[in-house]
Design a protein around this motif. Sequence first.
Motif, PDB file in Angstrom:
ATOM      1  N   ALA A   1       1.492   2.926   9.005  1.00 60.02           N
ATOM      2  CA  ALA A   1       1.115   3.956   8.037  1.00 60.02           C
ATOM      3  C   ALA A   1       2.308   4.846   7.691  1.00 60.02           C
ATOM      4  N   ILE A   2       3.131   5.157   8.687  1.00 60.89           N
ATOM      5  CA  ILE A   2       4.308   5.993   8.440  1.00 60.89           C
ATOM      6  C   ILE A   2       5.298   5.260   7.547  1.00 60.89           C
ATOM      7  N   GLU A   3       5.517   3.975   7.817  1.00 57.87           N
ATOM      8  CA  GLU A   3       6.435   3.203   6.980  1.00 57.87           C
ATOM      9  C   GLU A   3       5.945   3.159   5.539  1.00 57.87           C
ATOM     10  N   ALA A   4       4.645   2.964   5.356  1.00 53.36           N
ATOM     11  CA  ALA A   4       4.090   2.927   3.994  1.00 53.36           C
ATOM     12  C   ALA A   4       4.328   4.254   3.281  1.00 53.36           C
TER      13      ALA A   4
ATOM     14  N   GLY B   1      11.702   4.747  14.870  1.00 46.25           N
ATOM     15  CA  GLY B   1      11.680   4.395  16.291  1.00 46.25           C
ATOM     16  C   GLY B   1      10.264   4.152  16.765  1.00 46.25           C
ATOM     17  N   ASP B   2       9.767   2.938  16.536  1.00 41.72           N
ATOM     18  CA  ASP B   2       8.372   2.624  16.844  1.00 41.72           C
ATOM     19  C   ASP B   2       8.256   1.778  18.101  1.00 41.72           C
TER      20      ASP B   2
ATOM     21  N   ASP C   1       1.702   3.451  17.419  1.00 37.70           N
ATOM     22  CA  ASP C   1       0.714   2.636  16.709  1.00 37.70           C
ATOM     23  C   ASP C   1       0.445   3.145  15.293  1.00 37.70           C
ATOM     24  N   ARG C   2       1.023   4.292  14.935  1.00 40.02           N
ATOM     25  CA  ARG C   2       0.908   4.817  13.567  1.00 40.02           C
ATOM     26  C   ARG C   2       2.062   4.354  12.683  1.00 40.02           C
TER      27      ARG C   2
END
Length: 438
Positions: free
Chosen positions: A278-281, A308-309, A274-275
Amino acid sequence: MSSFPARTALLAYRAAGVALYPLVGPYLTYRAMKGKEERSRRLERFGFASLARPRGPLVWVHAASVGETLAILPLIRELRRREIHVLLTTGTVTSAALVRSRLGDEVIHQYVPLDLKFPIKRFIAYWKPDACITAESEIWPTTILELTRRHIPQIRVNARISDRSFDRWRNRASLAEALFGKMSLVVAQSDLDAERFRELGAWPVIVSGNLKSDTDPPPCDEQVLQTYRKQVGNRPTWAAISTFEGEEKTAAAVHGALKPKMGQLTILVPRHPDRADAIEAMLKEAGLNVARRSRNDELTSETDVFLGDSIGEMGLYLRLTEIAFVGRSLSGEGGQNPLEPALLGCAILSGPHVQNFRDAYQHLVRKGAARIVKDADMLERAVHYLLANDMARMKMVDAGHDAMEEMRGALSKTVKALEPYINPLTVSARLQPKSAAI
């Protein structure tokens, strides 16, 4: 600390639970809005069953999250082989999804009730478990006391206790004895864990090893795997898995430093999907091209990071590489399970903070299957070395396979320890008429 303060502390805990009970509903609603609860199943948290109890012997098995659930799968299958019904409770949305994908209708899944008087009493009164088996380390006082009141055996398997938890309980020795002493059996992961459980009042305690060493490699969709392998082509790859906040930035920095030399693809699998937004940004801010599994993005020659989300696809990500950094070990505390990468043929890298998997890492490092890196610079050098040196990488991979073979056997030891509790249930189950739920 005397027994009187222990009784007082337990009474205060239960009283606080009763006082806070009216606030639980709004709290669960808030968690549902954040995606941390299934809105349609919130009543399970209050001990209301959403499924019927089957006729015959039933064992309540509790696994808090994904790691504990994976560890206990072989034991659950052994109980089912004996025709004993299994009520499996977990505490997270991700673990519930894992149960659906791995076990389907083999078990009855419910979300674990809150450790409050009314939900626990309601839950136990409905399900009437013949025994309760809990994986690893959670301690819930109200649940323990209610099971004891009803004379239901409480068994802890794959049990471990962290340095921090042990110190906290040892400073409350009387309270620890009042809870740990209620356990019918503790099957510990290591000699150190066993010694700690005994000191806190548990008895009997035996040592089995880590159940995770007896699990099968995580599965994956073969067609999806082949599709991604074609897209990756001959590019070298490495993975940072089960990462916590801060470790994704480290992985991005490692990728940026090595890209001019190696042209590698970085596979990044956060512990909490679910993070992912934010990680992609953060990755895009660092100038990296990102492909996400949840969007079915194609991996092209321009892709820097495969994010890998998704849930339950660690088997896919680890089969796309031979190098895995295991997170919650550099910027996090405690470490994550290194055994899955070892099972799937990866050279393992980890930060130094691996207290929760101390025995596993000691064995893997001793065999040459894992290396500990103390910081981001050391991680960068280790990834570069393994990407550039096929023989060194394969030596670590082979050592991992050898280490896993040596560590097997925990399941058989655990089942043997449980026989006094499950053998009578097996006999009863096989004498039961095959009929509907009661």
